[in-house]
Design a protein around this motif. Structure first.
Motif, mmCIF file in Angstrom:
data_model
loop_
_atom_site.group_PDB
_atom_site.id
_atom_site.type_symbol
_atom_site.label_atom_id
_atom_site.label_comp_id
_atom_site.label_asym_id
_atom_site.label_seq_id
_atom_site.Cartn_x
_atom_site.Cartn_y
_atom_site.Cartn_z
ATOM 1 N N SER A 11 0.836 -1.203 0.000
ATOM 2 C CA SER A 11 0.000 0.000 0.000
ATOM 3 C C SER A 11 0.874 1.258 0.000
ATOM 4 C CB SER A 11 -0.923 0.008 1.211
ATOM 5 O OG SER A 11 -0.170 -0.039 2.407
ATOM 6 N N ARG A 12 2.040 1.156 0.611
ATOM 7 C CA ARG A 12 3.021 2.245 0.691
ATOM 8 C C ARG A 12 4.274 1.653 1.317
ATOM 9 N NH1 ARG A 12 2.981 3.391 6.107
ATOM 10 N NH2 ARG A 12 1.047 2.904 7.162
ATOM 11 N N ARG A 13 5.324 2.435 1.433
ATOM 12 C CA ARG A 13 6.546 1.964 2.081
ATOM 13 C C ARG A 13 6.207 1.490 3.492
ATOM 14 N NH1 ARG A 13 12.085 3.646 1.045
ATOM 15 N NH2 ARG A 13 13.350 2.717 2.678
ATOM 16 N N ASN A 14 6.605 0.268 3.817
ATOM 17 C CA ASN A 14 6.336 -0.348 5.125
ATOM 18 C C ASN A 14 4.854 -0.447 5.455
ATOM 19 O OD1 ASN A 14 9.102 -0.805 5.810
ATOM 20 N ND2 ASN A 14 9.278 1.378 6.234
ATOM 21 N N GLY A 15 3.995 -0.429 4.433
ATOM 22 C CA GLY A 15 2.553 -0.522 4.650
ATOM 23 C C GLY A 15 2.066 -1.962 4.586
ATOM 24 N N ARG A 33 -3.446 -2.667 -9.373
ATOM 25 C CA ARG A 33 -3.349 -1.199 -9.437
ATOM 26 C C ARG A 33 -4.689 -0.548 -9.720
ATOM 27 N NH1 ARG A 33 1.689 1.103 -10.682
ATOM 28 N NH2 ARG A 33 0.781 2.508 -12.197
ATOM 29 N N CYS A 46 -3.317 -1.937 -1.877
ATOM 30 C CA CYS A 46 -1.994 -2.458 -2.256
ATOM 31 C C CYS A 46 -1.843 -2.341 -3.768
ATOM 32 C CB CYS A 46 -1.839 -3.908 -1.799
ATOM 33 S SG CYS A 46 -1.900 -4.112 -0.019
ATOM 34 N N LYS A 47 -1.296 -1.207 -4.209
ATOM 35 C CA LYS A 47 -1.202 -0.915 -5.636
ATOM 36 C C LYS A 47 0.226 -0.821 -6.147
ATOM 37 C CE LYS A 47 -5.619 1.438 -5.815
ATOM 38 N NZ LYS A 47 -6.367 2.534 -6.383
ATOM 39 N N LEU A 48 1.199 -0.912 -5.260
ATOM 40 C CA LEU A 48 2.600 -0.785 -5.662
ATOM 41 C C LEU A 48 3.258 -2.158 -5.774
ATOM 42 C CD1 LEU A 48 3.624 2.040 -3.154
ATOM 43 C CD2 LEU A 48 2.902 2.312 -5.538
ATOM 44 N N VAL A 50 6.303 -3.961 -5.408
ATOM 45 C CA VAL A 50 7.577 -3.631 -4.770
ATOM 46 C C VAL A 50 8.609 -4.750 -4.816
ATOM 47 C CG1 VAL A 50 6.619 -1.847 -3.246
ATOM 48 C CG2 VAL A 50 6.649 -4.237 -2.485
ATOM 49 N N TRP A 87 11.783 1.222 -2.330
ATOM 50 C CA TRP A 87 10.372 0.840 -2.423
ATOM 51 C C TRP A 87 9.708 1.487 -3.642
ATOM 52 C CZ3 TRP A 87 7.094 -1.868 1.286
ATOM 53 C CH2 TRP A 87 7.822 -2.473 2.320
ATOM 54 N N ASP A 89 7.844 1.724 -7.240
ATOM 55 C CA ASP A 89 6.851 0.898 -7.904
ATOM 56 C C ASP A 89 7.518 0.304 -9.145
ATOM 57 O OD1 ASP A 89 4.643 -0.324 -8.998
ATOM 58 O OD2 ASP A 89 3.472 1.524 -9.210
#
Length: 97
Positions: A11-15, A33, A46-48, A50, A87, A89
């Motif tokens: 979802s994001r860094r460390n998400g 995405r 959760c779109k990235l 990684v 992190w 994308d």
């Protein structure tokens, strides 16, 4: 091109993290995405893309997915930061790479 792969969406860094397996990583990452399928990644954003790892066979990819899902969050974070310390994308790289 179809190629078995295991991947982690965030979802994001460390998400929030989601680990999955597919035979078509670019298509599957696009689906996450765009939120076209209901489920965990849509609910938690959760779109990235990684992290990913290609496999020779779908059976090998599924076995690796089970290994990763059975591991701790800390181990998933190590996988991500080793391959992708910023992190970023990785989606554009697999689509246009």
């Amino acid at each position: 091109m179809k190629q078995p792969a295991v991947y982690i969406m965030a979802s994001r860094r460390n998400g929030m993290l989601y680990t999955g397996v597919t035979s078509d990583l670019s298509r599957r990452a696009w689906q996450h995405r765009e939120g076209v399928a209901d489920g965990f990644t849509k609910r938690y954003g959760c779109k990235l893309l990684v992290w990913f790892e290609v496999a020779d066979t779908m059976d090998a990819a599924i076995a690796r997915e089970k290994q990763i899902k059975g591991g701790s969050r800390a181990k998933k974070l190590v996988l991500i930061t080793t391959m992708n310390p910023g992190w970023a994308d990785l989606y554009e790289g697999i689509v246009h790479g």
